[in-house]
Design an enzyme around this catalytic site. Sequence first.
Site, PDB file in Angstrom:
ATOM      1  CB  CYS A  58      37.219  41.731  45.035  1.00 44.51           C
ATOM      2  SG  CYS A  58      37.102  41.758  43.240  1.00 44.51           S
TER       3      CYS A  58
ATOM      4  NE  ARG B  95      34.102  44.218  46.527  1.00 42.91           N
ATOM      5  CZ  ARG B  95      33.836  44.750  47.712  1.00 42.91           C
ATOM      6  NH1 ARG B  95      32.699  44.455  48.324  1.00 42.91           N
ATOM      7  NH2 ARG B  95      34.681  45.598  48.276  1.00 42.91           N
TER       8      ARG B  95
ATOM      9  CD1 TRP C 241      40.004  42.410  34.255  1.00 37.33           C
ATOM     10  CD2 TRP C 241      38.202  41.252  33.598  1.00 37.33           C
ATOM     11  NE1 TRP C 241      38.918  43.246  34.341  1.00 37.33           N
ATOM     12  CE2 TRP C 241      37.804  42.566  33.935  1.00 37.33           C
ATOM     13  CE3 TRP C 241      37.230  40.330  33.150  1.00 37.33           C
ATOM     14  CZ2 TRP C 241      36.469  42.979  33.841  1.00 37.33           C
ATOM     15  CZ3 TRP C 241      35.913  40.759  33.065  1.00 37.33           C
ATOM     16  CH2 TRP C 241      35.544  42.071  33.406  1.00 37.33           C
TER      17      TRP C 241
ATOM     18  CD  GLU D  16      45.441  41.003  40.592  1.00 37.17           C
ATOM     19  OE1 GLU D  16      44.726  41.161  39.581  1.00 37.17           O
ATOM     20  OE2 GLU D  16      45.308  40.047  41.385  1.00 37.17           O
TER      21      GLU D  16
HETATM   22  N1  ARG Z   1      47.049  38.456  42.813  1.00 35.59           N
HETATM   23  C1  ARG Z   1      46.913  37.131  42.276  1.00 35.59           C
HETATM   24  C2  ARG Z   1      47.973  36.891  41.231  1.00 35.59           C
HETATM   25  O1  ARG Z   1      48.741  37.749  40.940  1.00 35.59           O
HETATM   26  C3  ARG Z   1      45.530  36.921  41.665  1.00 35.59           C
HETATM   27  C4  ARG Z   1      44.366  37.217  42.580  1.00 35.59           C
HETATM   28  C5  ARG Z   1      43.036  37.359  41.862  1.00 35.59           C
HETATM   29  N2  ARG Z   1      43.077  38.468  40.937  1.00 35.59           N
HETATM   30  C6  ARG Z   1      42.092  38.853  40.133  1.00 35.59           C
HETATM   31  N3  ARG Z   1      42.290  39.865  39.339  1.00 35.59           N
HETATM   32  N4  ARG Z   1      40.914  38.246  40.144  1.00 35.59           N
HETATM   33  O2  ARG Z   1      48.072  35.839  40.639  1.00 35.59           O
END
Ligand code: ARG
Length: 372
Positions: A74, A77, A245, A250
């Site tokens: 992560c 953090r 968030w 991602e």
């Molecule tokens: N990578 C995943 C998604 O696109 C989420 C993982 C957790 N991500 C976060 N920012 N806490 O759905």
Amino acid sequence: MNSIGAQVERISVGLKEKAKSFLGQVYEENNLLEKLPARWKVVEKEIEETGSYIHTFLELEYGAKLAWRNSNRCIGRLFWKSLKVIDCRDVETENEAFDCILDHIDYATNGGKIRNTVSIFAPPSLSNEPLKIWNHQLIRYAGFETSKGIIGDPASIELTHKMKLLGWNPKPAPWTILPIVIQKGDKAPQIFEIPKYMIKEVPMEHPDHPWFADLGLQWYAVPMIADMELHIGGIKYRFAPFNGWYMGTEIGARNFADENRFNMLPVVAEKMGLNRQRGSLWKDQALLTLNEAVLYSFRKNRARIVDHHTAAEQFQKFINDENAVNRSITGDWNWLIPPSSPASTFIFHRSFDNTIKDPNFYYRKKTCPFLG
Ligand code: ARG
């Protein structure tokens, strides 16, 4: 001692060691060392008598924060201390559990001012019929295999199929939110629909490309992982959904771009009028456009999001803060580098100790324990 007796003995010795080292850390880091000897006496006796022990709220709360602090993959953090911990250990029924899930979604979403939250349900050691959740994330788009091809998120095809076997019967449509499936012990799993109004979603548009909105892309605002186990001081919380968030990449560089997800690079490149015969960098240009659209749209809709350069700076601050109190951090380079422009962040240029420290979040073995 017979062999079963010896086994029980070994288990509780392992648990005792884990509990002792965890409690030592909690009471030390919270300047409560004077309370530790009495607490340890109680816990040791409890483990001897029951084979397990029950965390106080302080232990549960700090344990969950430590699990985040120790999450090597992560990048977010820096904010570990602000994690909101909701104690759901007294929840017994599927209905009550679903109410807690809705409370989690509501508290965490907070109209877009997303709050880092974990809801912790009773560990199997405390219940004959522990509750479990089937979902990968609390909010997630379904994926349907149809004669006309895949509709929705290909990553959800298997889970969608299993939910249909339980009797969920939606018309295949893009952006269908999966229901929540909760199961008590070996009983029939229960299906619950999240009310639409509770789900914050962001329609995607791009500041410079009016055609982008016509692609019809959208995403939900809050990533809430439901299929990891939270291990604290030897206790395994198997049902402990948590959220942060999003970091823009991602969604922009993975969910929308991966070939086995929404595979949007060729479509976006086409719309941008990029010459795909002139080398391969049309992919990079399309990726940038996707990332821009995600960040722009989240901000426009007042949903908290962080770009990968800012996230890397925050991660550097996390490392500095930890070092300042004489702690070293652990990390998993392969996951910490962002999928876009990794070498433009400091993370790319250094290495990390990937030791797994406890407490931590671990992958659960199976999504739906009783349907394979
Ligand atoms: N990578 C995943 C998604 O696109 C989420 C993982 C957790 N991500 C976060 N920012 N806490 O759905």
